[in-house]
Design a protein around this motif. Sequence first.
Motif, PDB file in Angstrom:
ATOM      1  N   ASN A  84      -9.509   0.295 -22.210  1.00  0.00           N
ATOM      2  CA  ASN A  84      -8.908   1.238 -21.262  1.00  0.00           C
ATOM      3  C   ASN A  84      -7.431   1.402 -21.577  1.00  0.00           C
ATOM      4  O   ASN A  84      -6.730   0.418 -21.794  1.00  0.00           O
ATOM      5  CB  ASN A  84      -9.055   0.742 -19.821  1.00  0.00           C
ATOM      6  CG  ASN A  84     -10.444   0.220 -19.505  1.00  0.00           C
ATOM      7  OD1 ASN A  84     -10.642  -0.984 -19.470  1.00  0.00           O
ATOM      8  ND2 ASN A  84     -11.386   1.115 -19.289  1.00  0.00           N
ATOM      9  N   LEU A  85      -6.983   2.642 -21.623  1.00  0.00           N
ATOM     10  CA  LEU A  85      -5.569   2.943 -21.825  1.00  0.00           C
ATOM     11  C   LEU A  85      -5.056   3.614 -20.558  1.00  0.00           C
ATOM     12  O   LEU A  85      -5.385   4.767 -20.272  1.00  0.00           O
ATOM     13  CB  LEU A  85      -5.378   3.863 -23.030  1.00  0.00           C
ATOM     14  CG  LEU A  85      -3.949   4.343 -23.296  1.00  0.00           C
ATOM     15  CD1 LEU A  85      -3.041   3.176 -23.662  1.00  0.00           C
ATOM     16  CD2 LEU A  85      -3.930   5.404 -24.397  1.00  0.00           C
ATOM     17  N   VAL A  86      -4.267   2.883 -19.787  1.00  0.00           N
ATOM     18  CA  VAL A  86      -3.725   3.404 -18.534  1.00  0.00           C
ATOM     19  C   VAL A  86      -2.396   4.097 -18.829  1.00  0.00           C
ATOM     20  O   VAL A  86      -1.506   3.510 -19.437  1.00  0.00           O
ATOM     21  CB  VAL A  86      -3.510   2.280 -17.502  1.00  0.00           C
ATOM     22  CG1 VAL A  86      -2.928   2.845 -16.208  1.00  0.00           C
ATOM     23  CG2 VAL A  86      -4.825   1.562 -17.217  1.00  0.00           C
ATOM     24  N   CYS A  87      -2.283   5.357 -18.392  1.00  0.00           N
ATOM     25  CA  CYS A  87      -1.090   6.156 -18.694  1.00  0.00           C
ATOM     26  C   CYS A  87      -0.439   6.673 -17.409  1.00  0.00           C
ATOM     27  O   CYS A  87      -0.620   7.832 -17.029  1.00  0.00           O
ATOM     28  CB  CYS A  87      -1.455   7.328 -19.604  1.00  0.00           C
ATOM     29  SG  CYS A  87      -2.076   6.834 -21.228  1.00  0.00           S
ATOM     30  N   PRO A  88       0.326   5.820 -16.740  1.00  0.00           N
ATOM     31  CA  PRO A  88       1.033   6.291 -15.542  1.00  0.00           C
ATOM     32  C   PRO A  88       2.244   7.134 -15.917  1.00  0.00           C
ATOM     33  O   PRO A  88       2.748   7.063 -17.040  1.00  0.00           O
ATOM     34  CB  PRO A  88       1.457   4.986 -14.861  1.00  0.00           C
ATOM     35  CG  PRO A  88       1.569   4.004 -15.979  1.00  0.00           C
ATOM     36  CD  PRO A  88       0.559   4.399 -17.005  1.00  0.00           C
ATOM     37  N   GLY A  89       2.705   7.919 -14.960  1.00  0.00           N
ATOM     38  CA  GLY A  89       3.938   8.668 -15.148  1.00  0.00           C
ATOM     39  C   GLY A  89       5.102   7.848 -14.629  1.00  0.00           C
ATOM     40  O   GLY A  89       5.187   6.647 -14.857  1.00  0.00           O
ATOM     41  N   PHE A  90       6.005   8.484 -13.884  1.00  0.00           N
ATOM     42  CA  PHE A  90       7.151   7.758 -13.329  1.00  0.00           C
ATOM     43  C   PHE A  90       6.699   6.936 -12.121  1.00  0.00           C
ATOM     44  O   PHE A  90       6.035   7.450 -11.230  1.00  0.00           O
ATOM     45  CB  PHE A  90       8.252   8.731 -12.924  1.00  0.00           C
ATOM     46  CG  PHE A  90       8.876   9.428 -14.099  1.00  0.00           C
ATOM     47  CD1 PHE A  90       9.716   8.748 -14.961  1.00  0.00           C
ATOM     48  CD2 PHE A  90       8.603  10.766 -14.345  1.00  0.00           C
ATOM     49  CE1 PHE A  90      10.289   9.380 -16.054  1.00  0.00           C
ATOM     50  CE2 PHE A  90       9.174  11.415 -15.433  1.00  0.00           C
ATOM     51  CZ  PHE A  90      10.018  10.718 -16.293  1.00  0.00           C
ATOM     52  N   VAL A  91       7.080   5.664 -12.146  1.00  0.00           N
ATOM     53  CA  VAL A  91       6.680   4.735 -11.095  1.00  0.00           C
ATOM     54  C   VAL A  91       7.943   4.162 -10.459  1.00  0.00           C
ATOM     55  O   VAL A  91       8.919   3.846 -11.155  1.00  0.00           O
ATOM     56  CB  VAL A  91       5.817   3.587 -11.661  1.00  0.00           C
ATOM     57  CG1 VAL A  91       5.325   2.681 -10.540  1.00  0.00           C
ATOM     58  CG2 VAL A  91       4.630   4.162 -12.441  1.00  0.00           C
ATOM     59  N   ASN A  92       7.927   4.025  -9.159  1.00  0.00           N
ATOM     60  CA  ASN A  92       9.112   3.555  -8.431  1.00  0.00           C
ATOM     61  C   ASN A  92       9.368   2.076  -8.680  1.00  0.00           C
ATOM     62  O   ASN A  92       8.970   1.204  -7.906  1.00  0.00           O
ATOM     63  CB  ASN A  92       8.931   3.798  -6.935  1.00  0.00           C
ATOM     64  CG  ASN A  92      10.001   4.716  -6.393  1.00  0.00           C
ATOM     65  OD1 ASN A  92      11.138   4.691  -6.840  1.00  0.00           O
ATOM     66  ND2 ASN A  92       9.619   5.544  -5.431  1.00  0.00           N
ATOM     67  N   THR A  93      10.027   1.800  -9.783  1.00  0.00           N
ATOM     68  CA  THR A  93      10.421   0.430 -10.135  1.00  0.00           C
ATOM     69  C   THR A  93      11.893   0.437 -10.525  1.00  0.00           C
ATOM     70  O   THR A  93      12.553   1.469 -10.503  1.00  0.00           O
ATOM     71  CB  THR A  93       9.574  -0.091 -11.309  1.00  0.00           C
ATOM     72  OG1 THR A  93       9.837   0.723 -12.467  1.00  0.00           O
ATOM     73  CG2 THR A  93       8.086  -0.033 -10.986  1.00  0.00           C
ATOM     74  N   GLY A  94      12.396  -0.724 -10.926  1.00  0.00           N
ATOM     75  CA  GLY A  94      13.794  -0.840 -11.318  1.00  0.00           C
ATOM     76  C   GLY A  94      14.168   0.026 -12.503  1.00  0.00           C
ATOM     77  O   GLY A  94      15.345   0.366 -12.688  1.00  0.00           O
ATOM     78  N   PHE A  95      13.182   0.390 -13.315  1.00  0.00           N
ATOM     79  CA  PHE A  95      13.448   1.240 -14.476  1.00  0.00           C
ATOM     80  C   PHE A  95      14.113   2.552 -14.060  1.00  0.00           C
ATOM     81  O   PHE A  95      15.035   3.028 -14.719  1.00  0.00           O
ATOM     82  CB  PHE A  95      12.130   1.530 -15.196  1.00  0.00           C
ATOM     83  CG  PHE A  95      12.181   2.721 -16.126  1.00  0.00           C
ATOM     84  CD1 PHE A  95      12.963   2.698 -17.272  1.00  0.00           C
ATOM     85  CD2 PHE A  95      11.456   3.872 -15.847  1.00  0.00           C
ATOM     86  CE1 PHE A  95      13.026   3.797 -18.117  1.00  0.00           C
ATOM     87  CE2 PHE A  95      11.505   4.961 -16.684  1.00  0.00           C
ATOM     88  CZ  PHE A  95      12.294   4.922 -17.825  1.00  0.00           C
TER      89      PHE A  95
END
Length: 335
Positions: free
Chosen positions: A215-226
Amino acid sequence: MYIHYAWIAVGIGAMLSFLALSWTRKPFMANLRGKHIFLTGASSGIGLAVAKQALREGAYVTLVARSFEKMETVAKSLLKELELPKDRVLVMAADVGDYASISTAVKESFGWRPIDILINNAGITRSGFMEDFSLEDINTVVHTNVLGSIYPVHAILPQLKLRSRDHPISVVFIGSLASLCWLYGNGVYTGTKHAVKGIAESLRLELVPYNMRVNLVCPGFVNTGFLDDVDNEEELTAGMKVASFYNRKHAQSPEEVASISIDGIKKGKFIITTTPVLGPILVILTRGFSPSDSFLQNLVEAICAGPMRMISYITQFDMCRRLKKIHYEHNHDSR
């Protein structure tokens, strides 16, 4: 003009989503009850959210992070919040970029309980224009994101193959929409996520003879410290809004990404996008020779591919014009 094309893309994406949701398939794993998940990068963000949901669904979890103390504190908090016994979690400290460290961790974890799902989640980025990176930053990002995705799999794959004779096994790579497209101002990170996609595609074919899924999970922008780091760079942020559709208000929560990811893993999907509309559109535009999960999905993508290619070609002109304008506005004449 640009807005009109965007709305066309939205309509196509909505149609794709409707057809995908209308189609059901037998899940690869019915549920996570009793499954053992080995999870790297588990102390925060997506990793922590995945761990929490997996525990809720009855899984046993090995939580891996560089700092044992931090991971142990997080694990105790999880167990207390979910009111679970200590034997549901194993905490390990390992650096995914150090083969000796991560191979020892994954083998000891398998000895604790045979692994059913291996999730390569650990990853980092350094935002900025290419010439602004230090060599140390480049090496760290490449080492962590690429080798850190290869090392755990390499160390434990023979045991996973043997276990797959009687149990379904999943090998999960946490990629990004940057695995399918670019992330403006993050060239090194984008390169590593493209590499992860290639690794996943190749491994997927190698494991065809086994009762295993990749499985290749491809999220977009996620609300983290990044995203906090991104927002501190004015020109970079402006460019990302134009070239990578960045909007912090639309960033997904780690919990939402975890929920969609786990659902896709149980279904046995290869590419799992978590971003509505944009995710499916990028899958279509960048599918290449990699096959879809079903004939219906392949048919929908084939129908949509032509119009989307034309839309992407035309919108490139507007994108480049706006990037030049941003460059001049910030007076970076040396670039």
